[in-house]
Motif scaffolding. Structure first.
Motif, PDB file in Angstrom:
ATOM      1  N   GLY B  22      -1.298   4.415  27.620  1.00  0.00           N
ATOM      2  CA  GLY B  22      -1.974   3.379  26.768  1.00  0.00           C
ATOM      3  C   GLY B  22      -0.957   3.090  25.642  1.00  0.00           C
ATOM      4  N   ILE B  23       0.032   3.762  25.367  1.00  0.00           N
ATOM      5  CA  ILE B  23       1.051   3.610  24.182  1.00  0.00           C
ATOM      6  C   ILE B  23       2.022   2.443  24.514  1.00  0.00           C
ATOM      7  CG2 ILE B  23       2.813   4.607  22.842  1.00  0.00           C
ATOM      8  CD1 ILE B  23       1.491   7.204  23.414  1.00  0.00           C
ATOM      9  N   THR B  24       2.036   1.516  23.665  1.00  0.00           N
ATOM     10  CA  THR B  24       2.812   0.324  23.785  1.00  0.00           C
ATOM     11  C   THR B  24       4.346   0.621  22.969  1.00  0.00           C
ATOM     12  OG1 THR B  24       1.831  -0.714  21.963  1.00  0.00           O
ATOM     13  CG2 THR B  24       1.640  -1.513  24.179  1.00  0.00           C
ATOM     14  N   VAL B  25       5.390   0.145  23.633  1.00  0.00           N
ATOM     15  CA  VAL B  25       6.538   0.620  23.128  1.00  0.00           C
ATOM     16  C   VAL B  25       7.247  -0.530  22.314  1.00  0.00           C
ATOM     17  CG1 VAL B  25       8.799   1.730  23.343  1.00  0.00           C
ATOM     18  CG2 VAL B  25       6.728   2.690  24.475  1.00  0.00           C
ATOM     19  N   LYS B  26       7.902  -0.461  21.232  1.00  0.00           N
ATOM     20  CA  LYS B  26       8.380  -1.658  20.533  1.00  0.00           C
ATOM     21  C   LYS B  26      10.044  -1.458  21.084  1.00  0.00           C
ATOM     22  CE  LYS B  26       8.228  -1.022  16.220  1.00  0.00           C
ATOM     23  NZ  LYS B  26       7.849  -1.195  14.898  1.00  0.00           N
ATOM     24  N   PRO B  27      10.854  -2.452  21.063  1.00  0.00           N
ATOM     25  CA  PRO B  27      12.238  -2.497  21.116  1.00  0.00           C
ATOM     26  C   PRO B  27      13.013  -1.618  20.174  1.00  0.00           C
ATOM     27  CG  PRO B  27      11.439  -4.771  21.324  1.00  0.00           C
ATOM     28  CD  PRO B  27      10.257  -4.091  20.768  1.00  0.00           C
ATOM     29  N   VAL B  28      12.541  -1.612  18.911  1.00  0.00           N
ATOM     30  CA  VAL B  28      13.309  -0.793  17.877  1.00  0.00           C
ATOM     31  C   VAL B  28      12.321  -0.184  16.975  1.00  0.00           C
ATOM     32  CG1 VAL B  28      15.077  -0.942  16.060  1.00  0.00           C
ATOM     33  CG2 VAL B  28      14.953  -2.447  17.974  1.00  0.00           C
ATOM     34  N   TYR B  29      12.845   1.104  16.786  1.00  0.00           N
ATOM     35  CA  TYR B  29      11.951   1.915  15.675  1.00  0.00           C
ATOM     36  C   TYR B  29      12.778   2.426  14.574  1.00  0.00           C
ATOM     37  CZ  TYR B  29       8.301   2.423  19.155  1.00  0.00           C
ATOM     38  OH  TYR B  29       7.170   2.326  20.046  1.00  0.00           O
ATOM     39  N   GLY B  30      12.240   2.446  13.484  1.00  0.00           N
ATOM     40  CA  GLY B  30      13.162   2.465  12.235  1.00  0.00           C
ATOM     41  C   GLY B  30      12.396   3.473  11.276  1.00  0.00           C
ATOM     42  N   PRO B  31      12.846   3.717  10.126  1.00  0.00           N
ATOM     43  CA  PRO B  31      12.062   4.503   9.047  1.00  0.00           C
ATOM     44  C   PRO B  31      10.864   3.893   8.588  1.00  0.00           C
ATOM     45  CG  PRO B  31      14.248   3.701   8.107  1.00  0.00           C
ATOM     46  CD  PRO B  31      14.207   3.393   9.811  1.00  0.00           C
ATOM     47  N   GLU B  32      10.740   2.540   8.770  1.00  0.00           N
ATOM     48  CA  GLU B  32       9.411   2.104   8.502  1.00  0.00           C
ATOM     49  C   GLU B  32       8.112   2.538   9.384  1.00  0.00           C
ATOM     50  OE1 GLU B  32      11.931   0.404   9.304  1.00  0.00           O
ATOM     51  OE2 GLU B  32      11.353  -0.452  11.138  1.00  0.00           O
ATOM     52  N   ASP B  33       8.667   3.013  10.646  1.00  0.00           N
ATOM     53  CA  ASP B  33       7.486   3.067  11.475  1.00  0.00           C
ATOM     54  C   ASP B  33       7.049   4.600  11.237  1.00  0.00           C
ATOM     55  OD1 ASP B  33       9.607   1.759  13.626  1.00  0.00           O
ATOM     56  OD2 ASP B  33       7.482   1.009  13.548  1.00  0.00           O
ATOM     57  N   LEU B  34       7.911   5.539  10.853  1.00  0.00           N
ATOM     58  CA  LEU B  34       7.428   6.713  10.202  1.00  0.00           C
ATOM     59  C   LEU B  34       6.672   6.677   9.084  1.00  0.00           C
ATOM     60  CD1 LEU B  34      10.367   9.089  10.826  1.00  0.00           C
ATOM     61  CD2 LEU B  34       8.573   8.796  12.530  1.00  0.00           C
ATOM     62  N   LYS B  35       6.963   5.893   8.378  1.00  0.00           N
ATOM     63  CA  LYS B  35       6.090   5.819   6.988  1.00  0.00           C
ATOM     64  C   LYS B  35       4.938   5.158   7.272  1.00  0.00           C
ATOM     65  CE  LYS B  35       7.779   4.129   2.496  1.00  0.00           C
ATOM     66  NZ  LYS B  35       8.657   3.316   1.575  1.00  0.00           N
ATOM     67  N   LYS B  36       4.633   4.126   8.062  1.00  0.00           N
ATOM     68  CA  LYS B  36       3.519   3.377   8.799  1.00  0.00           C
ATOM     69  C   LYS B  36       2.676   4.369   9.205  1.00  0.00           C
ATOM     70  CE  LYS B  36       2.028  -0.713  11.151  1.00  0.00           C
ATOM     71  NZ  LYS B  36       2.495  -1.125  12.160  1.00  0.00           N
ATOM     72  N   ALA B  37       3.153   5.607  10.107  1.00  0.00           N
ATOM     73  CA  ALA B  37       2.521   6.436  10.741  1.00  0.00           C
ATOM     74  C   ALA B  37       1.897   7.600   9.910  1.00  0.00           C
ATOM     75  CB  ALA B  37       3.288   6.938  12.099  1.00  0.00           C
ATOM     76  N   GLY B  38       2.698   7.446   8.618  1.00  0.00           N
ATOM     77  CA  GLY B  38       2.313   8.494   7.758  1.00  0.00           C
ATOM     78  C   GLY B  38       2.811   9.853   8.060  1.00  0.00           C
ATOM     79  N   PHE B  39       3.902   9.779   8.844  1.00  0.00           N
ATOM     80  CA  PHE B  39       4.512  11.101   9.257  1.00  0.00           C
ATOM     81  C   PHE B  39       4.957  11.984   8.066  1.00  0.00           C
ATOM     82  CE2 PHE B  39       7.024  13.755  12.041  1.00  0.00           C
ATOM     83  CZ  PHE B  39       8.263  14.005  11.181  1.00  0.00           C
ATOM     84  N   GLY B  40       4.747  13.250   7.979  1.00  0.00           N
ATOM     85  CA  GLY B  40       5.246  14.168   7.142  1.00  0.00           C
ATOM     86  C   GLY B  40       5.572  15.406   7.766  1.00  0.00           C
ATOM     87  N   TYR B  41       6.979  15.933   7.389  1.00  0.00           N
ATOM     88  CA  TYR B  41       7.357  17.030   8.347  1.00  0.00           C
ATOM     89  C   TYR B  41       6.493  18.289   8.439  1.00  0.00           C
ATOM     90  CZ  TYR B  41      10.706  20.372   9.935  1.00  0.00           C
ATOM     91  OH  TYR B  41      11.440  21.458  10.558  1.00  0.00           O
ATOM     92  N   ASP B  42       6.053  18.589   7.101  1.00  0.00           N
ATOM     93  CA  ASP B  42       5.279  19.957   7.139  1.00  0.00           C
ATOM     94  C   ASP B  42       3.929  19.692   7.753  1.00  0.00           C
ATOM     95  OD1 ASP B  42       6.800  20.586   3.922  1.00  0.00           O
ATOM     96  OD2 ASP B  42       6.977  21.660   5.663  1.00  0.00           O
ATOM     97  N   LYS B  43       3.161  18.534   7.686  1.00  0.00           N
ATOM     98  CA  LYS B  43       1.804  18.534   8.166  1.00  0.00           C
ATOM     99  C   LYS B  43       1.859  18.172   9.896  1.00  0.00           C
ATOM    100  CE  LYS B  43       0.200  13.834   7.144  1.00  0.00           C
ATOM    101  NZ  LYS B  43       0.487  13.207   8.575  1.00  0.00           N
ATOM    102  N   ASP B  44       2.979  17.522  10.227  1.00  0.00           N
ATOM    103  CA  ASP B  44       2.977  16.859  11.684  1.00  0.00           C
ATOM    104  C   ASP B  44       3.766  17.896  12.335  1.00  0.00           C
ATOM    105  OD1 ASP B  44       2.893  13.771  10.013  1.00  0.00           O
ATOM    106  OD2 ASP B  44       1.376  14.891  11.466  1.00  0.00           O
TER     107      ASP B  44
END
Lengths: 132, 545, 311
Positions: B22-44
């Motif tokens: 069910g995951i849709t995939v964009k043509p391009v991913y960048g740092p803003e995607d990680l930011k939007k997803a709330g990605f954090g090295y230690d917690k994730d």
């Protein structure tokens, strides 16, 4: 009165083998083609299949055999059907069937063979053609 | 259920990509995607070897030790199996994996009418302790562990293994058995079930409790998302349902007053590896993290090692085709790539000819070489979790976590796995998905090389199926052995031990010690399973549509 | 034979005429309830109980047909498949096929056949009750309505007027938390029920009216099923003792007669319309709104009556 004839098919899983994905998706495809499908469930003895087919007055018994034992099972079932005088019911076999066994099965009296990979369209046409 | 859905325009450019989960995939991913997803090295992610283990269970992963590979064996008579075992150990294998024939799996003796045509065909025929003694004669059971591919009668086989070891002078504390013992997945996707759902789960609980108290080196359960995926589940559902199944077993054992910490560390998993490469990698990384989190937050497990998602990533049977079978060699390589990029501990690959025949030694070798190449030539051991930090991979790993949690919530809202399987809800879902996917394959909506005509071929060629040859002699031998057994064993011991087993089964006692006694008395598999059949009845499967 | 009925084969009608006089011995139990309440599992357990008493049992399991494809998977028997080799158990699945007369008549006809074949108890299983064309009360001597706790079933039952027709109310999956509450709820509503208002029950019999029972079961493991079987059997005995069986039979025959009248008349009328030019014109008039459907229907019926009297 207009007749409302529908093809009734028993999709049966004889023996101990538990791989039923193929049987189930074929059942769904036959339903979507307008047939009435009775699914036997797993681990059926040939006696159970016979009694079910009789009670449900089906047109076709569709055996689904993934274990490789299609020749002995078909032979046995055809014998039982002859004994009980069920000449009107056609037998089809699907599953893991080597091509060289298809003529052998047909010689026994199996009406149609649908080895794994046969398209839904071909199965439906094949079954419909048994009643032209 | 592997290929993603692609929507292309008239020129063939891809406009939309949706994964089966069910995951849709964009043509391009960048740092803003990680930011939007709330990605954090230690917690994730955490460092390799640190909670939540997204990157790897071990700090150095393949740098310190490459993944292990498995090979199954066991068919025909116990004598032949014994020879095979000895050969494999001589070749350096330090663990055995045993397959059983269908009558044994279904709790029938070799002379039962339903056993006809099946004795010894897909695995070893075991009717009594005598057969185990033959099969494992001369095997150093304190050094060599055995995986037993057995589910509905896993309790019986575990008891028999112990009885056999004891007869050979080993103690139960020394031996290591790993029965598959995952009845709930049988009910969804493999079909080798016998008893109704609650009783099946009770037996699993009995075996876990017994392993905790009496079999310290044994791993009582291997939960198989593999077969669930083979029957039509999406990758996210594969993980979700496996975890919900684990919960059902954990909850059963916890009810007996045993803390999760005492046994969850001995659970292992069996997951499938075919389909879209990125989706698989996201799946495995998310799974490692979610398992650790679930055990920590919901079951209070703290010891690091016990939070590991240990398991085998492999197989890929549904991905292979009968058509143009050499293609399966390449597929195997891609699946292995996915498994190694995901940090799998143990990998097994289906052989390229497995879609239409019993794997030949040559094709089995090709699978092993595929993995060797990844290890030594292509660089998969170079560094831990090489894809970490990728904008794409980290984003979809997080999305995969959400999908998995969604699927788990749905099951929980509907009352849990036991309920959903009793009602047929899971089976229904999985069957209709399999149906839709098959329709998509046949209509060309999903492209599979060799099946859907494409650039390199306009027509498909099929390879014919070759089957196991059934050896009637095996059945004859087994039946003869049974006859002799019935004459030479002590009938009173058998009857008394079976009676005691029945009482234990009825009064909710742990059946394991009673089974061990039955085995020592040389009761047959059919007799012991028969007691369970009498007491528990047989499952009436629900509708699947 | 049942196949001929389903297929609406003309020879079926003649055969039923021959069979009918020999029918009327079986006790017909209707089991109805929403999807998922466990009807099939319950019937499977009931069959077991009746078989212990050596009673020959037949089951007609009615499944809905897809309105779009016209196909169906008839799977109720999956839950009863352990009886598949018992010669004294007959399980037949039926789907609605848009037959004239609907499924109700096909089921009734099939029941006649099974009756004549010697099955002492015939269980008819359907989804829903008293709604649409399938009214279990027109077919069964005794009706069991299955509910499960926690779904607001009780309220639904009232809404559907089901309470008027139910003889035995079954709360299945009674190990669930709100089971007792549902039992209480149903009992209360039954007590508020007015006595049966069939034309055939006169006030003298008010005293011998059967009070509907509410029972708890867990079909999955058989809890309460023996009591359920006993309840149905005692209902049968009760009805026999008080002459209610004959009354019920008369009522059912009356309803059957009327449904046959409807079907045969419609059949003849449609045949007539096919052959008449005026009729085709009438359809066009309705389409173009020259004539309204009501006047058109009236006209057709009158035409046919005239036609008949001229023959």
């Amino acid at each position: 009165m207009e007749t409302t004839n529908k093809i009734r098919v028993l999709i049966a899983k004889p023996g101990l083998d538990g791989h039923d994905k193929g049987a189930k998706i074929v059942a769904l495809a036959l339903r979507d083609a307008g047939m009435e499908v009775i699914y036997s469930g797993l681990h059926q003895t040939l006696d159970q299949i016979m009694q079910t087919a009789t009670e449900e007055s089906v047109d076709i018994i569709g055996l689904s055999i993934m274990s490789g034992a299609h020749l002995p099972i078909s032979e046995k079932l055809i014998g039982m059907m002859k004994e009980q005088g069920l000449d009107e019911i056609r037998l089809t076999v699907g599953g893991v069937i080597p091509h060289q066994d298809i003529p052998k099965l047909k010689k026994m009296g199996v009406a149609e063979v649908f080895p794994g990979g046969t398209s839904f369209e071909d199965i439906i046409t094949g079954m419909n053609n048994l009643f032209e | 259920m592997g290929v993603a859905k692609y929507i292309k325009d008239e020129r063939g450019a891809i406009k939309e990509v949706t994964y089966q989960s069910g995951i849709t995939v964009k043509p391009v991913y960048g740092p803003e995607d990680l930011k939007k997803a709330g990605f954090g090295y230690d917690k994730d992610l955490g460092s390799p070897g640190e909670y939540p283990f997204t990157r790897s269970l071990h700090p150095q992963s393949y740098r310190s030790r490459a993944w292990t590979t498995r090979q199954y064996t066991g068919f025909g008579t116990p004598e032949e199996t014994n020879e095979r075992f000895k050969l494999m150990i001589a070749n350096g294998q330090n663990g055995l994996n045993v397959a059983f024939d269908l009558p044994t799996q279904m709790g029938y003796d070799s002379d039962h009418p339903l056993a006809e045509g099946e004795v010894g065909r897909v695995g070893m025929a075991i009717d009594s302790l005598k057969d185990f003694e033959t099969a494992f004669a001369g095997i150093p059971l304190d050094r060599i562990g055995s995986g037993l591919t057995i589910n509905a009668v896993a309790t019986i086989m575990m008891a028999m293994y112990q009885a056999m070891a004891e007869n050979f002078g080993y103690s139960k504390e020394q031996i290591s058995t790993t029965p598959q013992n995952d009845i709930l997945k049988e009910m969804i996707g493999r079909g080798a079930w016998i008893f109704p759902v609650e009783h099946g789960v009770r037996l699993v609980g009995d075996s876990i409790e017994y392993a905790v108290k009496e079999l310290p080196k044994s791993n009582p359960v291997s939960i198989c998302g593999y077969h669930i995926r083979e029957s039509g589940a999406t990758p996210a559902q594969e993980i979700a349902y496996a975890f919900e199944i684990a919960k059902a077993y954990i909850d059963n054992v916890v009810q007996r007053g045993i803390k999760p910490e005492e046994f969850v560390g001995r659970f292992s998993f069996n997951f499938n590896v075919y389909g879209n490469l990125w989706e698989q990698i996201a799946k495995f990384r998310a799974a490692r993290k979610l398992w650790a989190k679930m055990l920590k937050n919901e079951y209070g497990v703290t010891e690091k090692k016990k939070l590991f998602l240990r398991g085998l990533f492999g197989g890929g049977g549904s991905g292979l085709t009968k058509e143009q079978p050499e293609n399966n060699i390449m597929r195997g390589a891609y699946y292995a790539l996915g498994a190694t990029l995901s940090g799998a501990q143990t990998i097994a690959l289906c052989s390229f000819d497995e879609a239409y025949t019993i794997p030949t030694p040559r094709s089995a070798l090709l699978s092993l070489r595929t993995l060797e190449m990844l290890m030594d030539e292509v660089g998969l051991r170079d560094t831990v979790d090489p894809l970490a930090g990728s904008y794409f991979i980290e984003t979809i790993t997080l999305e995969m976590e959400d999908k998995i949690l969604e699927e788990m919530k749905e099951v929980e809202d509907l009352g849990g796995m036991v309920k959903c399987i009793s009602n047929g809800l899971i089976q229904r879902k999985v069957s209709s998905q399999a149906y839709e996917y098959e329709k998509g394959l046949q209509s060309g909506e999903y492209r599979k090389v060799g099946i859907t005509p494409g650039k390199t071929d306009k027509k498909t060629e099929t390879t014919d199926v070759e089957l196991h040859e059934y050896n009637e002699a095996w059945a004859e031998k087994s039946k003869a052995n049974l006859k002799e057994l019935r004459l030479t064993r002590n009938d009173r011991d058998v009857t008394e031990s079976l009676k005691a087993l029945e009482k234990a089964a009825r009064t909710n006692k742990n059946v394991m010690p009673y089974l061990v006694k039955c085995c020592h008395a040389y009761a047959t598999v059919g007799e012991m399973a028969g007691v369970f059949r009498e007491t528990f009845g047989e499952w009436n499967e629900p509708e699947f549509y | 034979m049942i196949r001929l009925i389903e297929d609406c084969d003309p020879s079926a009608f003649e055969m039923l005429k021959l069979l009918y006089p020999h029918s009327g011995n079986a006790f017909i139990i209707g089991i109805t309830g929403s999807a998922g309440v466990g009807k099939s599992t319950l019937i499977d357990a009931l069959i077991l109980e009746f078989r212990k008493l050596d009673i020959k049992v037949a089951v007609i399991a009615v499944d809905p047909t897809s309105p779009i494809t016209g196909g169906a998977i008839l799977g109720d028997r999956l839950r009863m498949q352990r009886h598949a080799t018992d010669e004294k158990v007959f399980i037949r699945s039926m789907a609605s096929r848009g037959q004239k007369g609907g499924l109700s008549r096909a089921t009734k006809d099939a029941a006649i056949v099974l009756d004549v074949m010697g099955y002492e108890i015939i269980i008819i299983e359907t989804v829903g009750a008293g709604q649409g064309e399938f009214d279990i009360a027109t077919l069964a001597h005794s009706t069991g309505i299955v509910n499960i706790p926690g779904t607001g079933d009780g309220i639904q039952a009232v809404k559907a007027g089901i309470l008027e027709t139910g003889d035995v109310f079954i709360v299945n999956k009674s190990d669930k938390p709100d089971a007792d509450e549902l039992v209480h709820h149903l009992t209360m509503m039954i007590n508020m029920r007015k006595p049966s208002k069939t034309n055939w029950a006169n006030t003298n019999l008010a005293k011998t009216n059967w009070t509907a029972k509410v029972l708890k079961t867990i079909a999955r493991d058989g809890t309460g099923v023996k009591e359920l079987a006993d309840t149905f059997l005692s209902h049968f005995v009760f009805m026999k003792k008080n002459g209610l069986i004959d009354l019920k039979r008369n009522e059912l025959e009356h309803l059957y007669f009327h449904s046959l009248l409807k079907d045969l008349t419609l059949e003849k009328l449609l045949l007539f319309m096919k052959g008449s030019e005026d009729c085709i014109k009438i359809e066009e008039k309705i389409q173009s709104r020259e004539m309204d459907p009501l006047s058109a229907a009236e006209l057709m019926v009158n035409k046919m009556t005239v036609f008949k009297s001229n023959e």
